[in-house]
Design a protein around this motif. Structure first.
Motif, mmCIF file in Angstrom:
data_model
loop_
_atom_site.group_PDB
_atom_site.id
_atom_site.type_symbol
_atom_site.label_atom_id
_atom_site.label_comp_id
_atom_site.label_asym_id
_atom_site.label_seq_id
_atom_site.Cartn_x
_atom_site.Cartn_y
_atom_site.Cartn_z
ATOM 1 N N ILE A 1 0.728 -1.278 0.047
ATOM 2 C CA ILE A 1 -0.079 0.138 -0.049
ATOM 3 C C ILE A 1 0.790 1.310 0.118
ATOM 4 O O ILE A 1 0.611 2.282 -0.800
ATOM 5 N N MET B 1 0.931 4.035 -2.818
ATOM 6 C CA MET B 1 0.711 5.446 -2.356
ATOM 7 C C MET B 1 1.739 6.302 -2.936
ATOM 8 O O MET B 1 1.423 7.508 -3.394
ATOM 9 N N THR C 1 1.690 6.746 -7.040
ATOM 10 C CA THR C 1 0.373 7.065 -7.930
ATOM 11 C C THR C 1 0.444 8.644 -7.763
ATOM 12 O O THR C 1 0.946 9.456 -6.794
ATOM 13 N N SER D 1 -5.009 11.698 -6.260
ATOM 14 C CA SER D 1 -5.063 12.200 -5.015
ATOM 15 C C SER D 1 -6.013 11.205 -4.194
ATOM 16 O O SER D 1 -5.990 10.742 -2.962
ATOM 17 N N ILE E 1 -4.114 8.077 -3.038
ATOM 18 C CA ILE E 1 -3.428 8.326 -1.840
ATOM 19 C C ILE E 1 -4.323 8.399 -0.680
ATOM 20 O O ILE E 1 -4.095 7.848 0.369
ATOM 21 N N TYR E 2 -5.428 9.107 -0.735
ATOM 22 C CA TYR E 2 -6.451 9.334 0.349
ATOM 23 C C TYR E 2 -6.883 7.819 0.525
ATOM 24 O O TYR E 2 -6.682 7.516 1.854
ATOM 25 N N CYS F 1 -5.432 4.995 0.425
ATOM 26 C CA CYS F 1 -4.401 4.198 0.931
ATOM 27 C C CYS F 1 -4.217 4.757 2.196
ATOM 28 O O CYS F 1 -4.135 3.512 3.282
ATOM 29 N N ILE F 2 -4.182 5.678 2.851
ATOM 30 C CA ILE F 2 -4.071 6.291 4.041
ATOM 31 C C ILE F 2 -5.095 5.844 4.843
ATOM 32 O O ILE F 2 -5.208 5.180 6.086
ATOM 33 N N CYS G 1 2.665 8.885 5.775
ATOM 34 C CA CYS G 1 1.392 9.090 5.496
ATOM 35 C C CYS G 1 1.258 10.679 5.780
ATOM 36 O O CYS G 1 0.456 11.440 4.743
ATOM 37 N N GLN H 1 2.619 12.781 2.958
ATOM 38 C CA GLN H 1 1.911 12.769 1.713
ATOM 39 C C GLN H 1 0.634 13.606 2.091
ATOM 40 O O GLN H 1 0.472 14.308 1.024
ATOM 41 N N SER I 1 -7.797 12.632 7.263
ATOM 42 C CA SER I 1 -6.741 11.749 7.464
ATOM 43 C C SER I 1 -5.778 12.433 8.492
ATOM 44 O O SER I 1 -5.485 11.276 9.361
#
Lengths: 1148, 153
Positions: free
Chosen positions: A275, A279, A282, A285, A288-289, A291-292, A315, A318, A337
């Motif tokens: 993951i 993250m 890529t 967004s 990414i979001y 993934c977190i 994280c 990011q 997040s």
């Protein structure tokens, strides 16, 4: 085929100009709506109603074409809020049309309007079956869409097999729709999942991505309820994740992992790195979001692991990129997040650069939603160094910007947050309490007290904020003795004299009045002894004698009578006083009654400390006191018949006592009071007349009104006298007259001596009242020294007043004295020959203070009362005889106020079981000895907090050091010397504070914070345990927007079980829902029972629990006391020191 | 992952399209719509387009004069919802050819058909742009066939 279609559409395009009948009709409708909505509401609604009736007529037609059109029109009208379920049957007809166009309309209408129409869908079953087995894939697709949206339990059973067949359709388009439709069927008919589970899993290997995606979708949804059944397919999901590049699919798999990770923590090891790399690779967004989200919500981080912390840090880094984009949506989700990550690892807040700065920016963001979110974790930002700036920026949020209002709920949130931040960890981060008091004052000004241009807060919110802040003020006053003075200067005194508070947030006054009454000595303390204020700040307050301020406040509160005597309705001299009468909140009033008496008491004690020599007081001072008392009585009489029991009760009982006092001090001679009152009235008359612009005309009016008012004035006084005369000797008046004459002579001799003396004291008083206390103070100045302004009026009135019987000669006498010196007049009245001195009655000097000054009030934890076990040695009869107990207490003079009654009653009703149990045991015991013992205990236990182990707190207030006579009734602890140490300590703290004041940042001061007295574990509070269970039961109600996937909650997947057996169990998913509900309810009720039981047993279990906790809390210096329950009461914790600068813990 | 509903609101607060994937009574629909309309219309362009409303999240985005509003579950991906709406707009744009509010008003059934090809019961079931449009036009052809038959008879 394709070419033929194109030809067809060409033909159609050419035909369009001729108009196809039904299309036109829809356009007409839409156009009609548009044109009518421009006109007016009525014409639109008329048009819409016409359209509906038209549709109804069209639906009756046999022509399917017209019917379809009518249905389409109704679909459009449905958007305007018209119900269309009445034409479901017609919709069904249209659905069954052979023509695709009509069929499509039918399905559209069905999707829009069908809602669990059980009966209807039985009819539809055949239609669905027919369409599903159509040769045209488009029609199959349409049917699947329809099924997915409107399937019911019965339909799902009937149609299950047909849809299953479609899972293997040659076209991926059908397969993916079928699999999504299957999910809907599973929801309604969970049996199907057991049977067809493998068929779903097979679809993971489909050749088409969209089918895999749909399958993952279904699995993801089911796994939210029952992740266990998919654990073994993890490798497969993982392979899909690694091979696909479709972000939609990846996000779905991540969602799936989120649910799986919760039941299979081991997968984290394998998945987390993937993951993370995903993250970092890529650019999307949303991915990414996700993934977190997956990492955080999948419980893949544990706060203890350093490796996880590293992951979290990546994280956070990011997320910080989101904030750089300035896109508010990214900012919002980034914040979400960030919040969840920071909650896990608060240390990251300061470790990753810019995080705290970003959060601060979010708090000040102009978007309220972002602001609120950021507010959620703002307390984590707070350190000792930045608390001032954070709180300030929170306060700034309350200032409306660009005409956009600050919503009430947000005001409340900010208030709660500030209070939370400040009081966190026992006021750990507060640099000094001056600052905090200023913050609270600002907070009030920005929320409940409207500024000149400000907008009102709604009553409910104002009340809530008021009681929150009021409670905090109360806590400050009780727990932080050194803050009391500032509290008084900055909040209590200004607010008590502020009309706005009375108008907009009377709730606040409940606490304000309480503090005022309870710690009224603070006014005096600033001047008389505790001269520790930094000179730069409070120069004016220093030079002011406390008495003047007391009288100022007192007059502002009770002088309404003056205004009524003057017949003023507008521009009153005492607006506060008249507003107070409008308060209708009984809570506030019952406190106020108490506070007024306390205020009066402090005036009495100020008088007696200032003017009493050898137990005697000058007669004029005594009469001033009696005048105050008279005013207080008159004011309290307003509530004598108050509707609220508590208010009435308090008022009448005090009135009873105060009238006795008045009788004692005046000996039923009210002439002095009359004079003083008259003079006061005159003064204000003068004041108001001088403010008038008209001169000549005004004067004549004035004189006329003078007479009128004097008459009425006298009448009222006469009445008073008549009342009291009944009780006392009639002859007294006559003897008075005689004595007056004698005294006149005597006064002349004495005059000069008295003059000097009095001038001295008067000067003191006048100087007080110059700046701060306003009209009230001026008034005080007037009758104390009768300045030249007042004289003119006073000269006139007695003459116009000559009809008064025995007062007249006396007044004439007065005038002559007034002209020389006002003080003469005051002494006219003295009935003994002892140089114009008299003794104050013991009722005032001894009994009244004894009501208030026995013990210092200790901070007691909110729920402490509830935790007290009823002492086992109290027999039941005693509890029934509660009235007795309270009587005893008040007689022994230790009762604080009538609250005790309530508290004790509450307590008694709280443990009815226990007491009745004891009744059996205790029967026949020698009650009288018990009573004796109890009395013994009560002597040292004013609040009856616990059994005799409680040691009342020594009185730490300075005033007690100066008034040893009050300490007599105190507990022996006072003599132990601890209080002086304590006060020394606060002295030191303040001094240290003064030294450091120069530095700009508010400096940490050494402050003593009394810990709350509590017994045992607060969490044992039955209220606490009740609350969540109540929540649960409300949550059981389903939200209309919540997806109904409950069947999977209880669904234990076991492919080996006999499907037939299972079928019987869950014939209808409706039944399952019901069953589920029942089970939940049952659970909830069991829980409730449990909590009830625990609260019943609470008295015993809590006791043991509390013993444990209190001993753990215990300070090492007092190990011997470890077994006492209310040990905490004696413990005074001071902030623990982190740095050397800070204070050290001091434990008493 | 499920979308609870999709609404298209004009700047004047008029409903242009509504699709509910939950069983909600007409009365409740009206209430939610009204509350959302006032909420969303009062927000300024620079503000974020995610709201928390009752138990769900509301994600909206403005395209020209239309607000596209979706309700999603609490733990759903807001950015994905935005992406979905964008897809929908793209499809309509392709289908109508430079779509405008009037297209959606007068061709609302078309808009519904596109929506149905993109989202099935609250789930995005086709991530390929081409595929969605191909399906829609296929169905349109089918309709036209009927039309043609109609005229011939």
């Amino acid at each position: 085929m394709a070419s033929f279609q194109i030809q067809n559409s060409d033909v159609l395009a050419r035909l369009k100009p001729f108009g196809i009948s039904f299309e036109k009709s829809l356009h007409d409708l839409i156009k009609g709506i548009r044109s009518h909505s421009k006109e007016s509401e009525e014409s639109l609604s008329k048009f819409l109603n016409d359209a509906i009736t038209e549709c109804k007529n069209e639906l009756l037609s046999t022509d399917l074409e017209i019917k379809a059109m009518a249905v389409l029109k109704l679909v459009y009208l449905e958007m305007y809020g018209f119900e269309m379920s009445w034409c479901n049957f017609q919709v069904l007809e249209v659905m069954s049309s052979n023509k695709f166009q009509q069929k499509r309309i039918g399905y559209l209408a069905a999707i829009q309007s069908f809602k669990n129409e059980q009966d209807l869908l039985i009819l539809a079953t055949n239609q669905f079956k027919k369409d599903l087995n159509s040769s045209n894939p488009t029609e199959i697709g349409l049917a699947l869409s329809g099924i997915a949206t409107i399937v019911t339990p019965n339909l799902s059973k009937d149609i299950n097999d047909d849809v299953i067949l479609k899972l293997n359709h040659s076209k991926p388009y059908i397969r993916k729709k079928a699999i999504l439709a299957m999910y809907k069927i599973f929801l309604r008919f969970p049996e199907s999942l057991k049977i067809n589970f493998n068929k779903i899993i097979e679809k993971l290997d489909d050749s088409d991505t969209s089918v895999i995606s749909a399958t993952i979708n279904v699995i993801c949804e089911i796994s939210k309820k029952n992740p266990n059944i998919f654990i073994k397919y993890l490798p497969k999901f993982f392979t899909i994740l690694e091979t696909t590049s479709n972000n939609w699919l990846i996000i779905r798999i991540l969602k799936l992992f989120q649910s799986l990770s919760k039941v299979e923590p081991r997968m984290k090891k394998k998945i987390c790195p993937t993951i993370l790399s995903l993250m970092l690779k890529t650019h999307a967004s949303s991915l990414i979001y996700e993934c977190i989200n997956c990492i955080v919500n999948g419980n893949m981080l544990s706060p203890d692991s350093s490796k996880d912390k590293e992951t979290a840090k990546i994280c956070v880094e990011q997320i910080m990129k989101f904030f750089e984009t300035r896109d508010s949506n990214l900012k919002f989700v980034g914040l979400l997040s960030l919040i969840s990550l920071i909650k896990l690892f608060p240390s990251l807040l300061h470790k990753v650069p810019n995080v705290s700065k970003t959060l601060m920016n979010c708090i000040t963001d102009e978007d309220l939603i972002i602001k609120r979110k950021a507010l959620e974790i703002s307390q984590l930002l707070v350190t000792e160094d930045n608390i001032a700036s954070i709180v300030q920026s929170l306060l700034v949020q309350l200032i409306p910007k660009d005409h956009s209002l600050v919503p009430d709920s947000f005001k409340l949130e900010i208030t709660n947050k500030i209070l939370f931040i400040a009081s966190d960890d026992n006021y750990m981060n507060i640099p000094n309490f001056r600052w905090y008091v200023a913050v609270l004052s600002d907070l009030l000004n920005l929320t409940v007290i409207p500024s000149a241009s400000g907008v009102l807060t709604s009553v409910d919110t104002a009340d809530e904020i008021s009681s929150k802040v009021g409670g905090e003020l109360k806590i400050l006053a009780t727990r932080v003795p050194s803050s009391r003075h500032v509290l008084f200067e900055k909040i209590i005194i200004p607010l008590v004299q502020d009309e706005k508070v009375l108008k907009y947030c009377p709730m606040l006054l409940r606490d304000i009045y309480w503090i005022m009454g309870e710690y009224i000595e603070e006014i005096g303390a600033s001047v008389s002894s505790l001269d520790v204020e930094s000179p730069s700040d409070d120069e004016d307050t220093q030079s002011i004698a406390p008495l003047g301020r007391l009288v100022g406040i007192f007059n502002a509160l009770v002088n309404h009578r003056i205004d009524t005597l003057l017949d003023l309705t507008s521009s009153q001299n005492f607006p506060i006083s008249s507003l107070i009468l409008d308060i209708d909140n009984p809570d506030v009033l019952s406190i106020l009654v108490q506070a007024l008496v306390k205020l009066f008491n402090s005036i009495v004690s100020a008088y007696s400390s200032l003017f009493v020599l050898n137990g005697r007081i000058q007669q004029d001072k005594a009469s001033q006191l009696s005048y105050f008392l008279f005013k207080l009585i008159k004011f309290l009489e307003n509530w004598e018949r108050h509707l609220n029991y508590e208010v009435q009760e308090r008022t009448t009982s005090w009135l009873e006592f105060l009238r006795l006092c008045l009788e004692a001090i005046t000996d039923n001679d009210y002439s002095e009071i009359e004079i003083l009152e008259k003079r006061e009235v005159e003064y204000y008359k003068k004041l108001s007349s001088s403010s008038r612009i008209e001169n000549t005309k005004g004067l004549s009016d004035e004189t006329r009104s003078f007479i009128d008012e004097d008459e009425s004035d006298e009448n009222s006084v006469e009445e008073d006298e008549e009342e009291s005369d009944e009780e006392s000797d009639d002859s007294e008046e006559e003897s008075e007259e005689e004595s007056e004459e004698e005294i006149d002579e005597q006064n002349e001799q004495e005059g000069e001596e008295g003059l000097q003396e009095h001038n001295g004291t008067d000067l003191l008083e006048i100087s007080n009242e110059e700046d701060e206390t306003g009209p009230g103070a001026e008034e005080n100045a007037d009758f104390a020294s009768s300045d030249s302004k007042g004289l003119m009026n006073i000269d006139e009135t007695p003459i116009s007043n000559a009809n008064g019987d025995e007062i007249a000669p006396h007044d004439v006498n007065d005038i002559s004295h007034f002209n020389q010196n006002n003080e003469y007049a005051n002494e006219n009245e003295s009935t003994d020959f002892n140089n114009g001195y008299s003794e104050l009655p013991a009722l005032l000097t001894q009994v009244l203070p004894s009501f208030f000054k026995c013990y210092n009030l200790n901070p007691i934890s909110k729920n402490a009362q509830r935790n007290i076990a009823l002492p086992e040695d109290i027999p039941n009869d005693e509890i029934e005889d509660l009235q007795d107990i309270t009587d005893d207490i008040s007689v022994s003079g230790v009762e604080e106020d009538t609250y005790l009654d309530l508290l004790m009653k509450k307590e008694a009703s709280y443990y009815p079981e226990v007491t009745s149990f004891h009744k059996d045991l205790m029967e026949g015991d020698a009650i009288s000895t018990k009573k004796q013992q109890r009395l013994e205990r009560m002597k040292y236990d004013p609040y009856y907090l616990a059994s005799d182990t409680v040691e009342p707190k020594p009185n730490s207030r300075i005033k007690d050091l100066f008034k040893p006579n009050f300490a007599k009734s105190n507990s022996p602890d006072v003599l132990s010397g601890t209080p002086s140490i304590k006060s020394m300590d606060s002295l030191k703290g303040l001094e240290a504070h003064r030294k450091r004041k120069k530095s700009k940042r508010p400096v940490k001061e050494r402050v003593l914070i009394l810990s709350e007295e509590t017994i045992g574990n607060e969490s044992g509070d039955p209220r606490d345990t009740d609350a969540p269970s109540a929540n649960k039961s409300t949550k059981a109600k389903r939200d209309p927007l919540k997806r109904g996937s409950t069947p999977f909650d209880s669904f234990l997947f076991n492919s080996s079980t006999d499907p037939m057996l299972q079928e019987g169990e869950s014939n209808d998913s409706n039944d399952i829902d019901l069953e589920e509900m029942r089970r939940k309810l049952e659970k909830a009720s069991v829980k409730k029972d449990k909590t009830k039981k625990s609260s019943k047993n609470g008295s015993h279990s809590k006791k043991t629990k509390s013993e444990k906790t209190s001993s753990s809390k215990k300070d090492k210096s007092q190990p011997d006391k470890a077994d006492t329950l209310a040990e905490d009461s004696g413990v005074v914790t001071v902030k623990k020191s982190k740095k050397k600068k800070k204070s050290k813990a001091i434990i008493e | 992952m499920a979308i609870q509903f999709i609404l298209l609101l004009s700047r004047q607060g008029k409903m242009r399209l509504s699709r509910w994937y939950q069983t909600v009574s007409q009365k409740e629909k009206a209430k939610i719509t009204k509350e959302l309309t006032t909420l969303i219309l009062s927000r300024r362009t620079k503000m974020c387009s995610v709201l928390e409303y009752k138990e769900i999240k509301i994600v909206y985005r403005r395209y020209a004069s239309l607000f596209f509003v979706t309700g999603i579950e609490q733990n759903d991906n807001e950015l994905l919802a935005l992406e979905t709406m964008h897809r929908f707009v793209e499809h309509m744009d392709k289908h109508y050819g430079n779509v405008c509010e009037l297209d959606i008003i007068f061709g609302f059934e078309q808009a519904y058909h596109i929506l149905d090809e993109l989202i099935l019961d609250g789930y995005v079931h086709e991530s390929s742009k081409k595929e969605v449009l191909r399906r829609v036009s296929q169905q349109d052809e089918l309709e036209n066939m009927d039309e043609f038959d109609n005229i011939l008879t």
